[in-house]
Design an enzyme around this catalytic site. Structure first.
Site, PDB file in Angstrom:
ATOM      1  N   HIS A   2      19.053  -0.930  -0.999  1.00 51.24           N
ATOM      2  CA  HIS A   2      18.780  -2.140  -0.271  1.00 51.24           C
ATOM      3  C   HIS A   2      17.334  -2.735  -1.236  1.00 51.24           C
ATOM      4  CE1 HIS A   2      15.712   1.245   0.685  1.00 51.24           C
ATOM      5  NE2 HIS A   2      15.148   0.320   1.491  1.00 51.24           N
ATOM      6  N   ARG A   3      16.368  -1.915  -1.651  1.00 51.42           N
ATOM      7  CA  ARG A   3      15.300  -2.491  -2.485  1.00 51.42           C
ATOM      8  C   ARG A   3      16.172  -2.771  -3.832  1.00 51.42           C
ATOM      9  NH1 ARG A   3      12.437   0.954  -1.441  1.00 51.42           N
ATOM     10  NH2 ARG A   3      11.511  -0.242   0.379  1.00 51.42           N
ATOM     11  N   GLY A  53       5.565   4.825  -2.493  1.00 48.42           N
ATOM     12  CA  GLY A  53       7.078   4.795  -2.935  1.00 48.42           C
ATOM     13  C   GLY A  53       7.545   3.671  -3.167  1.00 48.42           C
ATOM     14  N   ASN A 105       0.893  -1.082   0.005  1.00 54.03           N
ATOM     15  CA  ASN A 105      -0.028  -0.189  -0.075  1.00 54.03           C
ATOM     16  C   ASN A 105       1.041   1.144   0.118  1.00 54.03           C
ATOM     17  OD1 ASN A 105      -2.757  -1.208   0.071  1.00 54.03           O
ATOM     18  ND2 ASN A 105      -2.061  -1.792   2.134  1.00 54.03           N
ATOM     19  N   ASN A 106       2.092   1.152  -0.221  1.00 49.50           N
ATOM     20  CA  ASN A 106       3.008   2.305  -0.057  1.00 49.50           C
ATOM     21  C   ASN A 106       3.381   2.713  -1.470  1.00 49.50           C
ATOM     22  OD1 ASN A 106       5.676   3.741  -0.180  1.00 49.50           O
ATOM     23  ND2 ASN A 106       6.034   2.743   1.913  1.00 49.50           N
ATOM     24  N   PHE A 129      11.104   8.290  -0.731  1.00 52.08           N
ATOM     25  CA  PHE A 129       9.847   8.571   0.268  1.00 52.08           C
ATOM     26  C   PHE A 129      10.523   8.432   1.725  1.00 52.08           C
ATOM     27  CE2 PHE A 129      10.329   3.919  -1.003  1.00 52.08           C
ATOM     28  CZ  PHE A 129      10.048   3.309   0.138  1.00 52.08           C
ATOM     29  N   GLU A 144      -2.198  -7.896   8.936  1.00 58.92           N
ATOM     30  CA  GLU A 144      -1.486  -7.532  10.139  1.00 58.92           C
ATOM     31  C   GLU A 144      -0.119  -8.081  10.070  1.00 58.92           C
ATOM     32  OE1 GLU A 144      -2.258  -7.697  14.755  1.00 58.92           O
ATOM     33  OE2 GLU A 144      -3.854  -8.523  13.499  1.00 58.92           O
ATOM     34  N   ASP A 182       9.236  -6.052   2.918  1.00 57.55           N
ATOM     35  CA  ASP A 182       9.182  -5.716   4.130  1.00 57.55           C
ATOM     36  C   ASP A 182      10.483  -4.996   4.293  1.00 57.55           C
ATOM     37  OD1 ASP A 182       7.546  -5.407   6.286  1.00 57.55           O
ATOM     38  OD2 ASP A 182       9.143  -5.949   7.443  1.00 57.55           O
TER      39      ASP A 182
HETATM   40  P1  ITT Z   1       3.525  -2.111   2.803  1.00 55.86           P
HETATM   41  O1  ITT Z   1       3.508  -2.941   4.181  1.00 55.86           O
HETATM   42  O2  ITT Z   1       1.973  -1.909   2.503  1.00 55.86           O
HETATM   43  O3  ITT Z   1       4.492  -2.502   1.644  1.00 55.86           O
HETATM   44  P2  ITT Z   1       4.922  -0.052   4.441  1.00 55.86           P
HETATM   45  O4  ITT Z   1       5.274   1.297   4.405  1.00 55.86           O
HETATM   46  O5  ITT Z   1       3.893  -0.284   5.707  1.00 55.86           O
HETATM   47  O6  ITT Z   1       3.954  -0.502   3.255  1.00 55.86           O
HETATM   48  P3  ITT Z   1       6.811  -1.841   5.738  1.00 55.86           P
HETATM   49  O7  ITT Z   1       6.119  -2.125   6.704  1.00 55.86           O
HETATM   50  O8  ITT Z   1       7.940  -2.520   4.951  1.00 55.86           O
HETATM   51  O9  ITT Z   1       5.969  -1.041   4.613  1.00 55.86           O
HETATM   52  O10 ITT Z   1       7.659  -0.454   6.221  1.00 55.86           O
HETATM   53  C1  ITT Z   1       8.791   0.084   5.463  1.00 55.86           C
HETATM   54  C2  ITT Z   1       9.211   1.409   6.182  1.00 55.86           C
HETATM   55  O11 ITT Z   1      10.588   1.784   6.111  1.00 55.86           O
HETATM   56  C3  ITT Z   1       8.627   2.446   5.050  1.00 55.86           C
HETATM   57  O12 ITT Z   1       7.301   3.127   5.405  1.00 55.86           O
HETATM   58  C4  ITT Z   1       9.508   3.842   5.286  1.00 55.86           C
HETATM   59  O13 ITT Z   1       9.296   4.287   6.546  1.00 55.86           O
HETATM   60  C5  ITT Z   1      10.916   2.957   5.640  1.00 55.86           C
HETATM   61  N1  ITT Z   1      11.732   2.772   4.267  1.00 55.86           N
HETATM   62  C6  ITT Z   1      11.803   1.363   3.803  1.00 55.86           C
HETATM   63  N2  ITT Z   1      12.451   1.473   2.555  1.00 55.86           N
HETATM   64  C7  ITT Z   1      12.699   2.861   2.516  1.00 55.86           C
HETATM   65  C8  ITT Z   1      13.387   3.783   1.603  1.00 55.86           C
HETATM   66  O14 ITT Z   1      13.827   2.945   0.371  1.00 55.86           O
HETATM   67  N3  ITT Z   1      13.319   4.870   1.616  1.00 55.86           N
HETATM   68  C9  ITT Z   1      13.013   5.360   2.834  1.00 55.86           C
HETATM   69  N4  ITT Z   1      12.174   4.829   3.735  1.00 55.86           N
HETATM   70  C10 ITT Z   1      12.200   3.566   3.453  1.00 55.86           C
END
Ligand code: ITT
Length: 210
Positions: A188-189, A13, A10-11, A160, A42, A71
């Site tokens: 990382h991604r 970014g 749901n993100n 983001f 959850e 994640d």
């Molecule tokens: P989904 O579970 O729906 O995918 P989420 O944002 O809740 O979305 P996560 O639980 O994996 O996903 O949390 C990842 C968080 O870590 C994200 O919301 C950012 O705050 C941070 N994060 C991860 N990758 C990042 C990146 O490339 N740049 C900046 N912040 C990042």
């Protein structure tokens, strides 16, 4: 026609990055929303791998398609690895306006790091990708790490989440100051997605052959 792959997030970014990173994977990328599926599992795991697995299996089940979940999070050494798997929820969750909690996250982390000297500001982003197939509890995992340190004020408008305060290791720019393709090459991604791309290509070749 290409088979569909659900990007279980749901993100927005993350989704933007995956659209670039998974180009040529042999699947058409779709989201749960595109399919009219409400996706909000959850995250009860205690590691990135467990939470990625939960999200991928749930998306594959509810959408009936191969699903890829990410994640990820930020580990700050001075904070004993926090916020880690709680990165998205570090400043609480504001479901009415996710942007407010993102801005608050940066402020809160900078407050916690106030007065911490440069050499103790080391941090890293971690990402674990899980790929699941409907009807199976087996997943394929791929991971990646992005080293850096926590800056002193937000800089940059790309990316983001924590990008504006994450200074890339060995450089003076934040990951929010990198053009998207450069962040994707070193992040990382980006590293996890390069491994996932190989797995997906094998799966789509298998599909074509079978
Ligand atoms: P989904 O579970 O729906 O995918 P989420 O944002 O809740 O979305 P996560 O639980 O994996 O996903 O949390 C990842 C968080 O870590 C994200 O919301 C950012 O705050 C941070 N994060 C991860 N990758 C990042 C990146 O490339 N740049 C900046 N912040 C990042």
């Amino acid at each position: 026609m290409l088979p569909k792959l659900v990007i279980a997030t749901n993100n927005p970014g993350k989704l933007r990055e995956f659209q670039m990173l998974l180009d040529g994977c042999g699947f058409e990328l779709v989201t749960p929303r595109d399919l009219g599926v409400n996706f909000d599992p959850e995250e009860t795991g205690s590691t990135f791998a467990e939470n990625a697995t939960i999200k991928a299996i749930e998306a594959a089940r509810s959408c009936g398609l191969v699903a890829l979940a990410d994640d990820s999070g930020l580990e700050v050494d001075h904070l004993g690895g926090r916020p880690g798997i709680f990165s998205a929820r570090y400043a609480g969750v504001d479901r009415t306006d996710p942007n407010i909690s993102e801005v608050r996250q940066l402020e809160l982390l900078l407050e916690e790091m106030d007065g911490v000297p440069e050499e103790q500001r080391t941090a890293r982003f971690r990402c674990v990708i899980a790929i699941a197939t409907p009807g199976s509890d087996d997943v394929q995992l791929a991971d990646g790490v992005f080293e850096g340190r926590i800056g002193y004020e937000p800089r940059g408008t790309n990316g983001f989440g924590y990008d504006p305060i994450f200074v890339v290791a060995g450089r003076s720019v934040t990951s929010a100051e990198l053009p998207p393709d450069e962040k994707n090459r070193i992040s990382h991604r980006g590293h996890a997605a390069a491994k996932a791309l190989e797995l997906l290509r094998k799966m789509s070749d298998g599909d074509a052959a079978g």
